[in-house]
Design a protein around this motif. Structure first.
Motif, short mmCIF file in Angstrom:
data_model
loop_
_atom_site.label_atom_id
_atom_site.label_comp_id
_atom_site.label_asym_id
_atom_site.label_seq_id
_atom_site.Cartn_x
_atom_site.Cartn_y
_atom_site.Cartn_z
N TYR A 27 0.83 -1.21 0.00
CA TYR A 27 0.00 0.00 0.00
C TYR A 27 0.86 1.26 0.00
CZ TYR A 27 -4.11 -2.89 0.75
OH TYR A 27 -5.12 -3.81 0.59
N ARG A 28 2.03 1.17 -0.64
CA ARG A 28 3.00 2.26 -0.58
C ARG A 28 2.45 3.59 -1.08
NH1 ARG A 28 3.65 -1.47 -4.24
NH2 ARG A 28 4.11 -1.07 -6.43
N LYS A 29 1.71 3.57 -2.17
CA LYS A 29 1.18 4.82 -2.73
C LYS A 29 0.13 5.43 -1.80
CE LYS A 29 2.13 3.63 -7.55
NZ LYS A 29 1.57 3.40 -8.91
N SER A 30 -0.70 4.58 -1.21
CA SER A 30 -1.71 5.07 -0.27
C SER A 30 -1.06 5.61 0.99
CB SER A 30 -2.68 3.94 0.08
OG SER A 30 -3.37 3.48 -1.06
N PHE A 31 -0.04 4.91 1.49
CA PHE A 31 0.65 5.38 2.69
C PHE A 31 1.32 6.73 2.46
CE2 PHE A 31 0.75 0.97 4.61
CZ PHE A 31 0.21 1.34 5.83
N ALA A 37 -5.51 6.96 7.07
CA ALA A 37 -6.60 6.39 6.26
C ALA A 37 -6.22 5.01 5.72
CB ALA A 37 -6.94 7.33 5.10
N THR A 38 -4.95 4.84 5.36
CA THR A 38 -4.50 3.54 4.86
C THR A 38 -4.55 2.49 5.96
OG1 THR A 38 -3.06 4.68 3.31
CG2 THR A 38 -2.66 2.34 3.64
N LEU A 39 -4.16 2.86 7.15
CA LEU A 39 -4.26 1.93 8.28
C LEU A 39 -5.72 1.57 8.56
CD1 LEU A 39 -1.60 3.37 10.75
CD2 LEU A 39 -1.44 1.26 9.41
N ASP A 40 -6.62 2.52 8.39
CA ASP A 40 -8.05 2.22 8.56
C ASP A 40 -8.51 1.20 7.52
OD1 ASP A 40 -8.36 3.95 10.70
OD2 ASP A 40 -9.00 5.64 9.44
N THR A 41 -8.02 1.34 6.28
CA THR A 41 -8.37 0.38 5.23
C THR A 41 -7.87 -1.02 5.59
OG1 THR A 41 -8.32 2.04 3.48
CG2 THR A 41 -7.98 -0.24 2.81
N LEU A 42 -6.63 -1.09 6.08
CA LEU A 42 -6.06 -2.39 6.45
C LEU A 42 -6.79 -3.00 7.64
CD1 LEU A 42 -2.30 -1.49 5.99
CD2 LEU A 42 -3.66 -3.02 4.57
N LYS A 43 -7.15 -2.16 8.59
CA LYS A 43 -7.91 -2.66 9.75
C LYS A 43 -9.25 -3.24 9.29
CE LYS A 43 -8.56 -3.11 14.22
NZ LYS A 43 -7.70 -3.95 15.07
N GLY A 44 -9.85 -2.58 8.29
CA GLY A 44 -11.11 -3.08 7.75
C GLY A 44 -10.98 -4.42 7.08
N LEU A 45 -9.78 -4.74 6.61
CA LEU A 45 -9.52 -6.05 6.00
C LEU A 45 -9.18 -7.10 7.06
CD1 LEU A 45 -7.32 -4.93 2.96
CD2 LEU A 45 -9.62 -5.92 2.84
N GLY A 46 -9.09 -6.68 8.31
CA GLY A 46 -8.77 -7.61 9.38
C GLY A 46 -7.28 -7.70 9.68
N ILE A 47 -6.49 -6.82 9.09
CA ILE A 47 -5.04 -6.84 9.29
C ILE A 47 -4.68 -6.24 10.66
CG2 ILE A 47 -2.80 -6.04 8.43
CD1 ILE A 47 -4.22 -8.04 6.57
N LEU A 256 -3.22 -3.76 -8.93
CA LEU A 256 -4.53 -4.35 -8.63
C LEU A 256 -4.65 -4.80 -7.19
CD1 LEU A 256 -4.96 -6.50 -11.87
CD2 LEU A 256 -5.96 -4.26 -11.38
N LYS A 257 -3.81 -4.29 -6.31
CA LYS A 257 -3.79 -4.77 -4.93
C LYS A 257 -5.13 -4.62 -4.23
CE LYS A 257 -3.19 -0.51 -2.75
NZ LYS A 257 -3.44 0.30 -3.92
N SER A 258 -5.90 -3.58 -4.56
CA SER A 258 -7.18 -3.37 -3.89
C SER A 258 -8.17 -4.49 -4.20
CB SER A 258 -7.78 -2.02 -4.31
OG SER A 258 -6.97 -0.97 -3.87
N VAL A 259 -8.02 -5.11 -5.37
CA VAL A 259 -8.87 -6.24 -5.75
C VAL A 259 -8.24 -7.55 -5.30
CG1 VAL A 259 -9.83 -7.52 -7.70
CG2 VAL A 259 -9.80 -5.01 -7.73
#
Length: 273
Positions: A27-31, A37-47, A256-259
């Motif tokens: 998630y380098r570009k998002s970070f 916000a990127t950490l929130d996305t990862l938390k939502g994935l269960g990471i 395509l990491k988001s998919v």
């Protein structure tokens, strides 16, 4: 009332029941744009477990605060070879501030084909810095393979040379399964051969049809969702379990990491013995 589906569910043994960790590079570009916000996305994935290779313009303390607020831990911190050798104290302090137990390097400086002299220097440096990290800072040094180390040497490869000549007390390894498979080797066999020398693992898969070579380079778009590529992921995970791998991290360098990342997580959770 007898419920066969319940009995079957209770008896099913899952090969990978937990949610894996994540490499920040995925998630380098998002970070780079928004760490929180990127950490929130990862938390939502269960990471809940991360390996960071970049502080993304934060101090280690600032990043740790963001992680703690989301109950996410950083178990491993990756750094550049030269930075580790020349700024060992600073690296160790950042790792400890983040809460990491492992300090990882993923490249060995070399020109052209990786040679025995490059491996010899790396062995000397790794043994030295690994000892310092362990004895002064209670941290574990790990080297992450990147494909080029598999040049033939004697009856094996220069990667075998690195494993056999580094001190197990001070030097461990992180197996990137794509960068073992791409140069033509079986990651499960490496795990079975070297066992607990491997402490960490990068989970990734290589697009079908991509040919093997020893360059240590392939397009990021050749990263595909786990189970969709060439690597026998179940066999690798069985060998990893036997070897005692401590942390698993998904790494997907593609656009395509988001998919693909959600597909990889779902794939791991449905694998059974």
């Amino acid at each position: 009332m007898f419920n066969p589906e319940f009995i079957q569910a209770q008896s099913t043994k899952y090969l990978f029941p937990e949610t894996p960790g994540m490499v920040s590079y995925t998630y380098r570009k998002s970070f780079q744009k928004d760490v929180a916000a990127t950490l929130d996305t990862l938390k939502g994935l269960g990471i809940t477990d991360m390996e960071f290779s970049n502080l993304f313009n934060k101090s280690a303390a600032e990043l740790r605060k963001l992680l703690d607020a989301r109950n996410i831990k950083c178990s491993s911190m990756g750094v550049n070879y030269d930075v580790l050798m020349n700024k060992t104290q600073e690296v160790a302090q950042n790792a400890k501030t983040l809460g990491a137990q492992y300090v990882r390097v993923a490249n060995i400086p070399h020109s052209g084909i990786f040679k025995l002299e490059d491996a010899r220097k790396a062995v000397k440096d790794f043994n030295s810095v690994g000892k310092e990290l362990k004895e002064k800072h209670n941290l574990i040094f790990v080297y992450h393979n990147h494909g080029f180390e598999f040049q033939p040497y004697q009856n094996g490869t220069l990667f075998d040379y690195l494993l056999k000549n580094t001190n197990p007390q001070y030097v461990s390894f992180e197996l990137d399964i794509l960068w073992a498979f791409h140069p033509g080797h079986d990651p499960a066999k490496l795990l079975n051969t070297y066992g607990d020398r491997f402490k960490l693992m990068h989970l990734k898969d290589l697009r079908k049809g991509v040919k093997s070579d020893l360059t240590g380079h392939t397009s990021p778009e050749n990263d595909v969702a786990l189970g969709a590529g060439q690597i026998n992921i179940p066999e690798v995970l069985k060998a990893a379990k036997k070897a005692g791998i401590k942390h698993y991290y998904i790494e997907d360098e593609s656009s395509l990491k988001s998919v693909q990342v959600p597909k990889s997580i779902a794939y791991l959770k449905r694998l059974t013995y």
